[in-house]
Design a protein around this motif. Structure first.
Motif, PDB file in Angstrom:
ATOM      1  N   ASN A  33      41.471  74.440  27.236  1.00 13.60           N
ATOM      2  CA  ASN A  33      40.509  73.690  28.028  1.00 13.60           C
ATOM      3  C   ASN A  33      38.997  73.886  27.592  1.00 13.60           C
ATOM      4  O   ASN A  33      38.359  72.956  27.485  1.00 13.60           O
ATOM      5  CB  ASN A  33      40.489  73.915  29.688  1.00 13.60           C
ATOM      6  CG  ASN A  33      41.887  73.266  30.000  1.00 13.60           C
ATOM      7  OD1 ASN A  33      42.415  72.354  29.339  1.00 13.60           O
ATOM      8  ND2 ASN A  33      42.487  73.804  31.086  1.00 13.60           N
ATOM      9  N   ARG A  37      36.314  71.265  25.963  1.00 11.82           N
ATOM     10  CA  ARG A  37      35.183  70.925  26.880  1.00 11.82           C
ATOM     11  C   ARG A  37      33.746  71.250  25.858  1.00 11.82           C
ATOM     12  O   ARG A  37      32.719  70.677  26.079  1.00 11.82           O
ATOM     13  CB  ARG A  37      34.979  72.092  28.197  1.00 11.82           C
ATOM     14  CG  ARG A  37      35.889  71.793  29.115  1.00 11.82           C
ATOM     15  CD  ARG A  37      35.295  72.396  30.339  1.00 11.82           C
ATOM     16  NE  ARG A  37      35.345  73.915  30.479  1.00 11.82           N
ATOM     17  CZ  ARG A  37      36.581  74.573  30.773  1.00 11.82           C
ATOM     18  NH1 ARG A  37      37.660  73.909  31.311  1.00 11.82           N
ATOM     19  NH2 ARG A  37      36.755  75.638  30.806  1.00 11.82           N
ATOM     20  N   GLN A  47      36.470  65.294  32.869  1.00 11.25           N
ATOM     21  CA  GLN A  47      36.931  66.368  32.218  1.00 11.25           C
ATOM     22  C   GLN A  47      37.800  66.953  33.452  1.00 11.25           C
ATOM     23  O   GLN A  47      38.840  67.578  32.929  1.00 11.25           O
ATOM     24  CB  GLN A  47      35.654  67.609  31.911  1.00 11.25           C
ATOM     25  CG  GLN A  47      36.378  68.671  31.304  1.00 11.25           C
ATOM     26  CD  GLN A  47      36.943  68.361  29.957  1.00 11.25           C
ATOM     27  OE1 GLN A  47      36.270  67.603  29.201  1.00 11.25           O
ATOM     28  NE2 GLN A  47      37.865  69.106  29.792  1.00 11.25           N
ATOM     29  N   GLU A  51      41.727  67.650  33.007  1.00 13.42           N
ATOM     30  CA  GLU A  51      42.579  69.134  33.035  1.00 13.42           C
ATOM     31  C   GLU A  51      43.688  69.141  34.140  1.00 13.42           C
ATOM     32  O   GLU A  51      44.227  70.043  34.289  1.00 13.42           O
ATOM     33  CB  GLU A  51      41.203  70.158  33.418  1.00 13.42           C
ATOM     34  CG  GLU A  51      40.582  70.274  32.063  1.00 13.42           C
ATOM     35  CD  GLU A  51      39.219  71.242  32.256  1.00 13.42           C
ATOM     36  OE1 GLU A  51      39.117  71.911  33.499  1.00 13.42           O
ATOM     37  OE2 GLU A  51      38.541  71.251  31.454  1.00 13.42           O
ATOM     38  N   ASP A  54      47.046  68.985  33.218  1.00 13.75           N
ATOM     39  CA  ASP A  54      47.833  70.432  32.997  1.00 13.75           C
ATOM     40  C   ASP A  54      48.634  70.213  31.833  1.00 13.75           C
ATOM     41  O   ASP A  54      49.824  70.684  31.938  1.00 13.75           O
ATOM     42  CB  ASP A  54      48.678  71.034  33.985  1.00 13.75           C
ATOM     43  CG  ASP A  54      48.539  72.374  34.174  1.00 13.75           C
ATOM     44  OD1 ASP A  54      48.234  72.869  33.004  1.00 13.75           O
ATOM     45  OD2 ASP A  54      48.847  72.988  35.069  1.00 13.75           O
TER      46      ASP A  54
END
Length: 248
Positions: A33, A37, A47, A51, A54
């Motif tokens: 992640n 990012r 974002q 996330e 998952d």
């Protein structure tokens, strides 16, 4: 008009194998992640939404025993060509001014294929290329309003549901010759696995897709259109559960 309620079956209720989680799930997911990012592609809200999917959990469940070393329309066509080139040439710097997707995929391929055998790399690149080409075909179908038959849909869906390249981590450390990898029974087994992924995905995503008028590329929609039946009538004939309670 009475409200119609669709009850989705619990497809995992009789799943015979135990669940297993990769021990590095939390650590690897956090690193992945953070890496994504770093490209600053999305707003904070987008974002966060991404996330919440998952994808690290998906990888941890799909590959619970893999070594950490292995973790690692016209516009669509243009983007697909960039992505394919980046996968095929992960050691080459991306051109200045190119979409950031090229660099993301280049880094992904460089990391993911670093410890792969030559045979595994060749198989992954082929599957990945066919996947991207099939995504372009899907985009063309959506733009043109094309309606494929069930057989045509399944053949394309086997390529564009990303199942084949997603199975590649199982092979990265193996040197499987083409004569074995592309042997008809092995291909048949792989198609069966990918078809299972498509069926479960399309069943569980159908309600959201039809609610947003985006269900034209869903197996249930294609079956209902070709056989001229409603959704409820097709539950027993469009899928098979692990214990065989749903027959094909």
């Amino acid at each position: 008009m009475a409200e119609k309620i669709l009850y989705l079956p619990d497809l995992m209720l009789t799943w015979p194998w135990p669940r297993k989680m990769h021990p590095l799930y939390q650590e690897a997911a956090a690193e992945s992640n953070a890496w994504l990012r770093s490209f600053a592609l999305f707003t904070p809200e987008s974002q966060l939404a991404l996330e919440k999917c998952d994808f690290g959990l998906l990888a941890a469940l799909g590959y619970p025993d893999v070594s950490r070393d292995y973790q690692a329309a016209s516009t669509v066509r243009e983007m697909a060509d960039i992505i394919i080139d980046a996968v095929k040439n992960p050691q080459e710097p991306r051109p200045s001014g190119e979409t950031v997707l090229g660099e993301i995929v280049r880094q992904f391929a460089e990391r993911g294929l670093r410890t792969a055998t030559p045979e595994a790399t060749s198989h992954f690149v082929k599957d990945f290329t066919e996947w991207m080409d099939s995504v372009v075909l899907e985009a063309e179908d959506r733009c043109n309003g094309a309606m494929r038959s069930v057989d045509e849909f399944i053949k394309l869906r086997r390529l564009n549901n990303s199942g084949r390249p997603s199975l590649s981590p199982c092979e990265l450390h193996l040197s499987i010759p083409d004569g074995v990898f592309y042997h008809p029974p092995i291909l048949g087994l792989r198609d069966t696995i990918v078809d299972m992924i498509t069926t479960v995905n399309d069943v569980l995503s159908y309600n959201r897709e039809q609610a947003t008028d985006n269900d034209c590329f869903n197996l249930l929609t294609v079956v209902m259109r070709e056989l001229n039946v409603d959704l409820t009538a097709r539950w027993p004939t469009t899928m098979t559960s692990p214990d065989g309670s749903y027959k094909d």
